[in-house]
Design an enzyme around this catalytic site. Structure first.
Site, short mmCIF file in Angstrom:
data_model
loop_
_atom_site.label_atom_id
_atom_site.label_comp_id
_atom_site.label_asym_id
_atom_site.label_seq_id
_atom_site.Cartn_x
_atom_site.Cartn_y
_atom_site.Cartn_z
N HIS A 10 0.75 -1.07 0.09
CA HIS A 10 0.17 0.01 0.04
C HIS A 10 0.94 1.19 -0.18
O HIS A 10 2.08 1.16 0.58
CB HIS A 10 -1.04 0.03 1.15
N GLU A 85 -1.53 -6.07 7.89
CA GLU A 85 -0.27 -5.85 8.48
C GLU A 85 -0.07 -6.60 9.93
O GLU A 85 -0.98 -7.10 10.45
CB GLU A 85 -0.32 -4.27 8.63
#
Length: 191
Positions: A10, A85
């Protein structure tokens, strides 16, 4: 026949910019993060993407959305928490400098970049690797069955075990990886 996995991180978030532990907190893309995602999209615009994966965090979804503006052929987007994450537990939301000041650089480095020592209440990279490997196993089955090219919008720490697997890296090599905000990795799968 060859299929492709296009793996990318990202774009930069406000927490990344401020050097805060983001983890599972949902920090939005910064203006630079949006620009990085647009550069990434431009680099990927001539690729064929049949299926796309992202995590449940907005920074992963928003980066993927920018990439897919060039890919009307991609009709299926799958959200999978296994590529989210790493959870930093009690460190999430805290500034790096605050943790360094309170616990020292050595402890910060252990929590930030150790393979098998999790931060308090969080995940180690070894724990992240376990869930990412489960994702990879299912992903490879799907690609071989459906013969599709796949885009994966991941996170810095979920990319580490992904890259370790496909690039045959040691744990030490994996832990030194820095994943760019505006580029992708192309892994070929024979089907």
């Amino acid at each position: 026949m060859k299929c492709h996995i296009y793996l990318f991180r990202h774009g930069q978030t406000y927490y990344n910019l401020a050097k805060r532990f983001t983890g599972c907190k949902d920090s939005k893309l910064s203006p630079e993060g949006i620009k990085a995602a647009e550069r990434l999209a431009e680099k990927m615009k001539n690729l064929k993407i049949d299926v796309a994966f992202c995590s449940d965090l907005s920074r992963s979804r928003d980066t993927l959305k920018i990439v897919l503006k060039y890919h009307p052929e991609c009709k299926r987007i799958i959200v999978d928490k296994r590529i989210r994450e790493r959870c930093y537990g009690q460190l999430e939301g805290k500034f790096h400098r605050t943790i360094i000041k309170k616990y020292g650089q050595e402890q910060f480095d252990i929590w930030h970049r150790s393979y098998d020592v999790p931060p308090p209440g969080g995940e180690s990279i070894k724990m992240v690797e376990k869930r990412v490997m489960s994702f990879i196993k299912d992903l490879l089955k799907m690609i071989k069955k459906e013969k599709v090219n796949v885009a994966v919008s991941a996170h810095g720490n979920s990319m580490r075990p992904f890259r370790r697997y496909f690039e045959n890296l040691t744990i030490e090599e994996m832990m030194k990886l820095e994943n760019p905000y505006d580029d992708y990795f192309d892994y070929v799968v024979e089907v």
